[in-house]
Design an enzyme around this catalytic site. Sequence first.
Site, PDB file in Angstrom:
ATOM      1  CG  ASP A   1      -1.801   1.207   1.292  1.00  0.00           C
ATOM      2  OD1 ASP A   1      -2.732   1.252   0.471  1.00  0.00           O
ATOM      3  OD2 ASP A   1      -1.571   2.100   2.126  1.00  0.00           O
TER       4      ASP A   1
ATOM      5  CD  GLU B   1      -2.609   2.247  -3.206  1.00  0.00           C
ATOM      6  OE1 GLU B   1      -3.649   2.915  -3.176  1.00  0.00           O
ATOM      7  OE2 GLU B   1      -1.642   2.489  -2.462  1.00  0.00           O
TER       8      GLU B   1
END
Length: 666
Positions: free
Chosen positions: A326, A380
């Site tokens: 992330d 991401e």
Amino acid sequence: MKLPNLIKNDSYLEPFTSIIIDRLQTAKDKEQEILRGQSLSDFAQGHKWYGLHREKNQWVIRDWAPNATEIYLIGEFNNWQELPEYAFNFTGSGNWELRLSQEKMSHGDLFAFSIYWEGGQGKRIPAWANRVVQDDYTKIFNAQVWAPEKEFKWKHSKFQRSAEAPLIYEAHIGMAGEDARVHTYNEFRTNILPRIQQAGYNTIQLMAIPEHPYYGSFGYHVSSFFAPSSRFGTPEELKQLVDEAHGMGILVIIDLVHSHAVKNEVEGLGKYDGTRWQFFHDGPKGEHPAWDSYCFNYGKTEVIHFLLSNIRYWLEDFRFDGFRFDGVTSMLYFDHGLGKAFTCYDDYFNAGLDQEAFSYFIMANRLIHEINPNALSIAEEMSGLPGLATSYNDGGLGFDYRMAMGVPDFWIKLIKEVSDEKWDVGNIFYELTSKRMDEKVVSYAESHDQALVGDKTIIFRLIDKEMYFSMRKDQPNLAVERGIALHKMIRLATLSCAGGAYLNFMGNEFGHPEWIDFPREGNNWSYAHTRRLWSLEDNKELKYCWLSDFDREMIAMAKKDKLIETPEVNWVHDHKENEVLAYTRGKYLFVFNFHPTQSLVDYGIPLEASKYKIVLNTDEDRFGGQNRIDNQLIYGTHPSGDANSQHYLLLYLPARTALVLKKQGK
């Protein structure tokens, strides 16, 4: 260093050759500096040394707290008192150690550290704790001794990832059930795993696994990096979930948040030893301006050791099959990529990139594949940094995939801003297939981001309030018919153009009507919107089952002939006014008529002489369509003139319909 393939494959990168090579060399030098002849996997085992362990019939607890002057172990076993026999000994280089006889602590005991530093003191949850629990009444967090007598026995220890392209089912344990409460690992294993298996997905991406104090953070404000969230159950119950998924042939990956950490000081790493700079940068660089969190210092060997050990821990102790990292953009750029468009290559190669984070990612990806060559590593990342999902040997950072974050943004913008009659199908094809040829991407129409309160899922944007009143099969409604038709077409287009992998967030496959709103002060701490209403999908009198049935058939079609594993997506035809788009991938021909009202008879798709049969048709009544097309026919091309002229496949294309045809014969 020789010229990387990354540059050979993209001539536009040639002006930046020296910068790219310097970055790679700096990363290599950093790795050699910290390893000192070790392998990455040998280096990344801090969790086996630090934290609480049983060694030779005694407890041994170690910690790294360089600014500390005293550390005491406090807990239920000593009435939370700072007693001399529970005082740590300083062993040098910022390290502390305590040895206790085995009877001093028992499985299940709650404990914490009391850490002193010059001018201050604080209770701390150990940084390397592998079990952290919160009291239901006081809401206080503590570490917990976790040493069950029986070691977990894996039933599917030889499980390996297949060669299939990842078909990812993004899920959240706590909100996976129907009740307005936090659900458990066991409930997910029992109730949701079979649904995912039946839906055909081969990979589960679990959110919010590492412990996080605020449930509403969706797991992105991590406090204890080595502790699976206890609000969902025990570590063994999580392992059982992973084990049973493996028994179904399903991989399990988790969201890994190494981009930042929660600021909490008692139950987090904030000012752990009295300083912020122990784990994080000091000053403005150490605080994320948008996330209210602390940013790690990737230049410190001890921080790299902590984070790489965290990767090895999850891969080995819980046998996860990889990670979706992330906040990669936030890590890579000093400005976190905030407010930057990244419209030219100069944006990637100016002074704005953080070399320390760049080096960390190369080490992290090398470690992942050193431990498990078949593991998945997904970034991401929204800037589009060249080389992100390219191997280190070819000049990249080594991720296997990047998230195609522009695809859901494109669909939302199209639905919001352009009327159906003006959809540019050529642009749709471009947006769905636009990627670097040397990288793989995870394509998706929507993820959890689009389901959060304040945003809208695709189905809600298409149908809106009519979802509350007109979803029974015996209730005709034009808005609902439009929404169901486009929902199927959008997802089919996204999957069939996917650049390596495909992702869906749980419930979106059947058009889940509720947004996600975690308990918070603004909603009176309600759990009403942190759940998934599977009964809507199961109720055959409602239209939701049409969407789930279509999704299941679509996924099965993709798996049958390894659709996504076929790299080439070849444009065949598009017509802006008719809103017709056609392309091929492997043996499959995809034809879309996005026009809202215009059905087309004997519409010619230019192809070589061949025969096709329909294998998927969004207009079938079992998918909520009108059954206007005969799926049993074999469709053969026809020459426009003599036998050597251009051949056309003549098709009936009803409005808002997509067809998938499979080439017959060789």
